[in-house]
Scaffold this active site. Structure first.
Site, PDB file in Angstrom:
ATOM      1  N   GLY A  28      49.488  37.808  30.647  1.00  0.00           N
ATOM      2  CA  GLY A  28      50.841  38.106  31.099  1.00  0.00           C
ATOM      3  C   GLY A  28      51.398  36.936  31.874  1.00  0.00           C
ATOM      4  CD  GLN A  85      52.949  34.108  36.929  1.00  0.00           C
ATOM      5  OE1 GLN A  85      53.143  34.898  36.018  1.00  0.00           O
ATOM      6  NE2 GLN A  85      51.737  33.769  37.336  1.00  0.00           N
ATOM      7  CB  CYS A  94      47.538  35.796  39.831  1.00  0.00           C
ATOM      8  SG  CYS A  94      49.265  35.314  39.688  1.00  0.00           S
ATOM      9  CG  LEU A  95      47.774  32.773  34.273  1.00  0.00           C
ATOM     10  CD1 LEU A  95      48.729  32.672  33.094  1.00  0.00           C
ATOM     11  CD2 LEU A  95      46.422  32.154  33.918  1.00  0.00           C
ATOM     12  CG  HIS A 114      49.817  40.958  37.908  1.00  0.00           C
ATOM     13  ND1 HIS A 114      48.651  40.696  38.596  1.00  0.00           N
ATOM     14  CD2 HIS A 114      50.419  39.751  37.728  1.00  0.00           C
ATOM     15  CE1 HIS A 114      48.564  39.390  38.840  1.00  0.00           C
ATOM     16  NE2 HIS A 114      49.631  38.792  38.319  1.00  0.00           N
ATOM     17  CD  GLU A 115      52.456  39.117  34.509  1.00  0.00           C
ATOM     18  OE1 GLU A 115      53.127  38.283  35.150  1.00  0.00           O
ATOM     19  OE2 GLU A 115      51.229  39.004  34.356  1.00  0.00           O
ATOM     20  CG  HIS A 159      54.299  37.374  39.244  1.00  0.00           C
ATOM     21  ND1 HIS A 159      53.895  36.533  40.254  1.00  0.00           N
ATOM     22  CD2 HIS A 159      53.211  37.543  38.455  1.00  0.00           C
ATOM     23  CE1 HIS A 159      52.613  36.210  40.086  1.00  0.00           C
ATOM     24  NE2 HIS A 159      52.166  36.816  38.999  1.00  0.00           N
TER      25      HIS A 159
HETATM   26 NI    NI Z   1      50.235  36.769  38.302  1.00  0.00          NI
END
Ligand code: NI
Length: 197
Positions: A73, A78, A118-119, A160-161, A164
């Site tokens: 995701g 991000q 998380c990226l 989660h997304e 963000h």
């Molecule tokens: Ni994340």
């Protein structure tokens, strides 16, 4: 999102082909994803009102970045774009789903704790409690209304997304102890990177 437990959210399980090329692609993708400490990750994204080719190119670009970074995701914040857009793909062989202007319509009372990554928070995995089932109303990249009913990992990834898009990170959703340990690890990583730079 990268995922642990079975697999970390956002950061997908390590692929079978761990060749140099895949690693280089991943590093290049991560370099384009905003990392912890970048203020944009704390900003609130704005609604999308134009559904044009530029938006669809962004969806394609984010899908590619997510795939190259071994993620499941990715939210527009991000990649430094403050608009309410996210992409995800839970199954490796399914198409990338884009949610534009997602709104949580319903979530189950039943919740579950699982470890998420998380990226934007490299190397961090913390436990997050979230509703197991959700219903989300959103548009697709052409402006078509869609209603997504999701459970388990898919529901977790979408939540989660969506966090963000409101500037919320998994650090805000875990226990105080896990947050402190994660922030310490992130700072040490930063120091190590600065030392070798
Ligand atoms: Ni994340």
């Amino acid at each position: 999102m990268a995922q642990h437990e079975q697999e970390p959210i956002e950061e997908a399980p390590e692929p079978y082909e761990l060749d140099e090329e895949a690693r280089a692609r991943r590093a290049a993708a991560l370099a384009q994803i905003r990392q912890y400490g970048d203020p944009v990750l704390r900003a609130k994204a704005l609604p999308v009102d134009t559904f044009d080719d530029e938006l669809r190119q962004e969806v394609a670009r984010m899908g590619q970045l997510m795939e190259d970074a071994w993620g499941i995701g990715l939210a527009a914040t991000q990649v430094g774009r403050l608009r309410r857009l996210l992409v995800y793909r839970i199954e490796a062989d399914s198409p990338v789903v884009a949610l534009v202007n997602p709104v949580l319509e319903w979530s189950s009372r039943e919740e579950e704790i699982a470890e998420e990554g998380c990226l934007s928070l490299p190397g961090v995995g913390v436990e997050v409690e979230r509703p197991v089932h959700i219903r989300v109303r959103a548009q697709d990249e052409y402006g078509e209304e869609q209603v997504i009913e999701a459970s388990g990992l898919e529901a977790r990834c979408i939540q989660h997304e969506m966090d963000h898009l409101d500037g919320v990170l998994i650090l805000d959703r875990t226990s105080r102890d896990q947050r402190k340990a994660a922030v310490r690890a992130l700072r040490e990583r930063e120091r190590a990177a600065a030392a070798t730079a």
